[in-house]
Design an enzyme around this catalytic site. Structure first.
Site, short mmCIF file in Angstrom:
data_model
loop_
_atom_site.label_atom_id
_atom_site.label_comp_id
_atom_site.label_asym_id
_atom_site.label_seq_id
_atom_site.Cartn_x
_atom_site.Cartn_y
_atom_site.Cartn_z
CG ASP A 11 -0.23 4.05 -15.64
OD1 ASP A 11 -0.38 5.21 -15.02
OD2 ASP A 11 0.24 3.14 -15.10
CG ASP A 13 5.72 4.42 -11.51
OD1 ASP A 13 6.53 3.45 -11.74
OD2 ASP A 13 5.69 5.15 -10.55
CB THR A 105 0.89 9.91 -15.44
OG1 THR A 105 1.62 9.72 -14.09
CG2 THR A 105 1.07 11.46 -15.61
CB SER A 106 -2.22 8.94 -10.90
OG SER A 106 -3.58 8.56 -11.71
CE LYS A 136 -4.65 7.05 -15.40
NZ LYS A 136 -3.35 6.65 -15.73
CG ASP A 161 0.71 -0.57 -13.95
OD1 ASP A 161 0.96 -1.13 -12.54
OD2 ASP A 161 0.50 0.37 -14.20
#
Length: 215
Positions: A11, A13, A105-106, A136, A161
Site C-alpha cells: 500500500d 499512504d 494504492t486506492s 479495497k 496499514d
C-alpha cells in the site's frame, strides 16, 4: 520471523509514505466547496479508500465526475511539502529486486505518482484506482498486481496499514503484514503486525525474496 515470497505488494499512504495532513486539509476544503455539512463529512472514512467511493457517500451520482476531478486537483496541488517518507521505506525498497514488488494504492495514478516522486521513490509496477473496478477491501487490486508481476497470489505478501487493505490482501489469498502507523495494533488482522517498515528487512533469494522482521 522469516517469510519467503515471490513478490511484495505495498500500500502507499500510511505504509510507504504519509500524506494524512494533506489528505484531511484537501478533503475539508473540498467538503466546504460542495456544501457538505460537517457532521456528514466527519462520519465518512477517508483512509485507504478510493475517492470515488467516498464521494458517492456524500453526493448524488450526477455530481461525482466533477467532484472527483476537483479533489484530485486539490490533492495534487498540495503534494509539494505535504508528503513525508515513513521510517524504513527507502531502505527496504532499495534492497528489493525491481521485478519483485509493486505499489497497490486506492489513490488515482496521477496523485500516487506525484506523492512518490515528491519523496524520491521510483516504483516498477503500480496498481491505482484508475486500473480497477472494485477497490479495497475487494481482492481485485492485489490480484491485478500479482498478475502484472507474473506471480502466484499465494506467493505474495501484502504490506498494509488499513483494515480494508488487509482484508483485501487476505481475500486475495496472500500473506499480510500490518503496519501500526495509522491504526491501533488491536484493530489490525494480519499474519504479522509490526510498528513500521523499519522493523522489516529483505534479501533476494532464488525465485523471490526472504523477509525478516524484528517484531
Amino acid at each position: 520471523m522469516k517469510i519467503q515470497a515471490e513478490a511484495l505488494l505495498f500500500d502507499n499512504d500510511g505504509t510507504l509514505i504519509s500524506s494524512m495532513e494533506s489528505v484531511f486539509r484537501c478533503w475539508r476544503r473540498w467538503a466546504e466547496e460542495y456544501g457538505i455539512a460537517a457532521e456528514d463529512f466527519e462520519r465518512v472514512e477517508l483512509h485507504g479508500r478510493p475517492a470515488v467511493e467516498i464521494i458517492a457517500e456524500l453526493l448524488p451520482a450526477e455530481q461525482i465526475p466533477g467532484a472527483l476531478k476537483r479533489i484530485e486537483q486539490l490533492e495534487v496541488e498540495d503534494v509539494p511539502g505535504g508528503v513525508v517518507v515513513l521510517a524504513g521505506t527507502k531502505e527496504l525498497l532499495t534492497s528489493l529486486p525491481m521485478d519483485r514488488w509493486a505499489v497497490v494504492t486506492s489513490a488515482t495514478r496521477p496523485l500516487a505518482e506525484a506523492r512518490l516522486h515528491e519523496v524520491g521513490i521510483d516504483f516498477p509496477v503500480m496498481i491505482a484506482a484508475d486500473d480497477i473496478t472494485r477497490g479495497k477491501p475487494h481482492p481485485e487490486p492485489f490480484l491485478l498486481a500479482a498478475e502484472k508481476l507474473g506471480v502466484d497470489p499465494a506467493r505474495c505478501v501484502v504490506f498494509e496499514d488499513a483494515p480494508a487493505g488487509l482484508e483485501s490482501g487476505r481475500a486475495a489469498g496472500m500473506k499480510t503484514v500490518a503496519l501500526a502507523t495509522t491504526h491501533d495494533p488491536a484493530e489490525l488482522v494480519a499474519d504479522l503486525v509490526v510498528r513500521d517498515l523499519s522493523a522489516v528487512s529483505a534479501q533476494a533469494i532464488e525465485g523471490g525474496v526472504e523477509i525478516t522482521t524484528e517484531d
